[in-house]
Design a protein around this motif. Structure first.
Motif, PDB file in Angstrom:
ATOM      1  N   ASP A   1       3.262  -9.486 -12.248  1.00  0.00           N
ATOM      2  CA  ASP A   1       2.897  -9.409 -11.097  1.00  0.00           C
ATOM      3  C   ASP A   1       2.343 -10.815 -10.499  1.00  0.00           C
ATOM      4  OD1 ASP A   1       0.626  -9.255 -12.600  1.00  0.00           O
ATOM      5  OD2 ASP A   1      -0.273  -7.672 -11.358  1.00  0.00           O
ATOM      6  N   HIS A   2       1.819 -11.807 -11.449  1.00  0.00           N
ATOM      7  CA  HIS A   2       1.846 -13.205 -11.278  1.00  0.00           C
ATOM      8  C   HIS A   2       3.049 -13.937 -11.371  1.00  0.00           C
ATOM      9  CE1 HIS A   2      -2.640 -12.799 -11.516  1.00  0.00           C
ATOM     10  NE2 HIS A   2      -2.513 -11.740 -12.126  1.00  0.00           N
ATOM     11  N   THR A   3       2.835 -15.493 -11.188  1.00  0.00           N
ATOM     12  CA  THR A   3       4.050 -16.205 -11.487  1.00  0.00           C
ATOM     13  C   THR A   3       3.410 -17.603 -12.195  1.00  0.00           C
ATOM     14  OG1 THR A   3       5.929 -17.128 -10.526  1.00  0.00           O
ATOM     15  CG2 THR A   3       4.096 -17.515  -9.279  1.00  0.00           C
TER      16      THR A   3
ATOM     17  N   TRP B   1       1.276 -11.158  -6.379  1.00  0.00           N
ATOM     18  CA  TRP B   1       1.539 -10.068  -5.476  1.00  0.00           C
ATOM     19  C   TRP B   1       1.778  -8.714  -5.906  1.00  0.00           C
ATOM     20  CZ3 TRP B   1       4.305 -14.734  -6.753  1.00  0.00           C
ATOM     21  CH2 TRP B   1       4.328 -15.515  -5.885  1.00  0.00           C
ATOM     22  N   SER B   2       1.092  -7.674  -5.170  1.00  0.00           N
ATOM     23  CA  SER B   2       0.988  -6.452  -5.762  1.00  0.00           C
ATOM     24  C   SER B   2       2.296  -6.185  -6.047  1.00  0.00           C
ATOM     25  CB  SER B   2       0.385  -5.661  -4.825  1.00  0.00           C
ATOM     26  OG  SER B   2       0.420  -4.275  -5.082  1.00  0.00           O
ATOM     27  N   TRP B   3       2.466  -5.054  -7.022  1.00  0.00           N
ATOM     28  CA  TRP B   3       3.757  -4.440  -7.256  1.00  0.00           C
ATOM     29  C   TRP B   3       4.251  -3.346  -6.350  1.00  0.00           C
ATOM     30  CZ3 TRP B   3       6.950  -6.606 -10.728  1.00  0.00           C
ATOM     31  CH2 TRP B   3       6.590  -6.927 -11.906  1.00  0.00           C
ATOM     32  N   ARG B   4       3.085  -3.117  -5.477  1.00  0.00           N
ATOM     33  CA  ARG B   4       3.398  -1.744  -4.704  1.00  0.00           C
ATOM     34  C   ARG B   4       4.037  -2.575  -2.977  1.00  0.00           C
ATOM     35  NH1 ARG B   4      -1.940  -1.173  -6.385  1.00  0.00           N
ATOM     36  NH2 ARG B   4      -2.708  -1.577  -4.362  1.00  0.00           N
ATOM     37  N   GLY B   5       4.699  -1.387  -2.544  1.00  0.00           N
ATOM     38  CA  GLY B   5       5.164  -1.836  -1.204  1.00  0.00           C
ATOM     39  C   GLY B   5       6.084  -3.000  -1.203  1.00  0.00           C
ATOM     40  N   GLN B   6       5.973  -3.837  -0.058  1.00  0.00           N
ATOM     41  CA  GLN B   6       6.717  -4.864   0.028  1.00  0.00           C
ATOM     42  C   GLN B   6       6.043  -5.872   0.207  1.00  0.00           C
ATOM     43  OE1 GLN B   6      10.099  -4.526   0.916  1.00  0.00           O
ATOM     44  NE2 GLN B   6       9.786  -2.331   0.228  1.00  0.00           N
ATOM     45  N   ALA B   7       5.023  -6.219  -0.634  1.00  0.00           N
ATOM     46  CA  ALA B   7       4.043  -7.207  -0.753  1.00  0.00           C
ATOM     47  C   ALA B   7       4.916  -8.567  -1.217  1.00  0.00           C
ATOM     48  CB  ALA B   7       3.014  -7.016  -1.739  1.00  0.00           C
ATOM     49  N   PHE B   8       5.705  -8.534  -2.163  1.00  0.00           N
ATOM     50  CA  PHE B   8       6.452  -9.472  -2.499  1.00  0.00           C
ATOM     51  C   PHE B   8       7.523  -9.977  -1.801  1.00  0.00           C
ATOM     52  CE2 PHE B   8      10.018 -11.496  -5.092  1.00  0.00           C
ATOM     53  CZ  PHE B   8       9.256 -12.707  -5.780  1.00  0.00           C
ATOM     54  N   ASP B   9       8.320  -8.995  -1.147  1.00  0.00           N
ATOM     55  CA  ASP B   9       9.209  -9.376  -0.176  1.00  0.00           C
ATOM     56  C   ASP B   9       8.782  -9.888   0.908  1.00  0.00           C
ATOM     57  OD1 ASP B   9      11.252  -8.621  -1.995  1.00  0.00           O
ATOM     58  OD2 ASP B   9      11.254  -6.406  -1.106  1.00  0.00           O
ATOM     59  N   ASN B  10       7.702  -9.526   1.664  1.00  0.00           N
ATOM     60  CA  ASN B  10       7.017 -10.167   2.768  1.00  0.00           C
ATOM     61  C   ASN B  10       6.002 -11.280   2.397  1.00  0.00           C
ATOM     62  OD1 ASN B  10       8.224  -8.157   4.120  1.00  0.00           O
ATOM     63  ND2 ASN B  10       6.531  -6.652   3.999  1.00  0.00           N
ATOM     64  N   ASP B  11       5.941 -11.812   1.061  1.00  0.00           N
ATOM     65  CA  ASP B  11       5.126 -12.737   0.616  1.00  0.00           C
ATOM     66  C   ASP B  11       3.614 -12.571   1.066  1.00  0.00           C
ATOM     67  OD1 ASP B  11       4.866 -14.997  -0.752  1.00  0.00           O
ATOM     68  OD2 ASP B  11       5.060 -16.361   0.710  1.00  0.00           O
ATOM     69  N   THR B  12       3.310 -11.441   0.892  1.00  0.00           N
ATOM     70  CA  THR B  12       1.952 -11.025   1.148  1.00  0.00           C
ATOM     71  C   THR B  12       1.176 -11.200  -0.240  1.00  0.00           C
ATOM     72  OG1 THR B  12       2.564  -9.443   3.084  1.00  0.00           O
ATOM     73  CG2 THR B  12       0.349  -9.310   2.184  1.00  0.00           C
ATOM     74  N   GLY B  13       0.793 -12.424  -0.367  1.00  0.00           N
ATOM     75  CA  GLY B  13       0.211 -12.646  -1.766  1.00  0.00           C
ATOM     76  C   GLY B  13      -1.146 -13.264  -1.835  1.00  0.00           C
TER      77      GLY B  13
END
Length: 282
Positions: free
Chosen positions: A272-274, A227-239
């Protein structure tokens, strides 16, 4: 913590650390101490072998292939058992694959398990960076049959920087012309994974490797690994799902668990990866 002599499955993990020293400062060490990993493939090490040894500790046997340019790329494999290096270069001599491909053989239960840590170029459509990515993917296609011939228990791990299917990217419509989801890139995975049991991939022809993550999860969105570090990508699971275990059929048949260790919250991330963690009952 797993022991090399234990009867438990062999736990193999992969992680792009985006700089291993920074990852340890943010909490990677705590994850590793409690995850029972036997073999760990690392990408984007961006550090020296001495740094890795100091961070991981003496209980780990480490093989490391740094990039030609200091502070860039770098791949490593750390294990509870010693390894024999089989190959660290990929492709023609005039192609710089340093820091992007590392193979190691491990003896497990009297059998050889071949583990590859790889970091495919991110690329940039229509530029020399994309040409280098295609050259690397070409070299992978050439090398992978030799890996399978060397050991029927082989796995290619790492950040492959390609989402194979629409299921692998949340916003796939917005990325069809961008590196990471180009049709030409995805076709490489059709060839790697093509098999008579998967006629949708390359009309059933190909190298026959198995995407462990997709086989385990089924036809669902994700589970994403970046997920990008930017914006809400992680919180919105836009990965994107771009971190893989690509296994030979024999090794894939031994999988008893697959896990994507997604952080519980944005501020608990150390890359930024898991990590992608798989248990192989060999």
């Amino acid at each position: 913590m797993s022991s090399p002599d234990a009867a438990a499955p062999l736990r193999i993990a992969t992680i792009n650390t985006n700089g291993v020293r920074a990852a340890f400062r943010k909490g990677m060490g705590g994850w590793l101490d409690n995850r029972g990993v036997d073999i760990l493939a690392i990408q984007e090490v961006r550090a020296s072998t001495e740094d890795l040894e100091n961070l991981l500790g003496s209980e780990w046997n480490i093989v490391h292939e740094p990039a030609t340019a200091k502070g860039r790329a770098g791949v490593a494999i750390a294990s509870r058992r010693s390894a024999s290096i089989h190959r660290v270069e990929l492709g023609a001599e005039d192609f710089d694959s340093a820091g992007r491909w590392l193979e190691a053989d491990y003896e497990v239960g009297g059998r050889i398990v071949t583990v590859v840590s790889t970091y495919v170029h991110s690329g940039e459509a229509g530029t020399p960076k994309q040409d280098a990515k295609f050259t690397f993917l070409d070299a992978m296609l050439e090398r992978m049959p030799h890996l399978a011939a060397h050991s029927d228990l082989a796995v290619v791990l790492g950040d492959l920087n390609v989402g194979h299917r629409k299921l692998d990217i949340k916003n796939w419509r917005g990325n069809v012309k961008r590196a990471g989801f180009l049709p030409e890139e995805r076709a490489y995975f059709d060839r790697i994974l093509g098999h008579e049991d998967h006629p949708a991939y390359n009309n059933g022809a190909g190298l026959g490797w198995v995407d462990v993550g997709r086989k385990w999860a089924g036809d669902v969105d994700g589970p994403y690994t970046w997920w990008s570090w930017r914006g809400q990508a992680f919180d919105n699971d836009t990965g994107w799902r771009i971190d893989y275990h690509l296994a030979t059929p024999a090794l894939a048949a031994s999988v008893v668990n697959y896990a994507v260790d997604r952080a519980a919250a944005y501020d608990e991330r150390w890359s930024d990866h898991t990590p992608v963690v798989v248990d192989y009952a060999i």
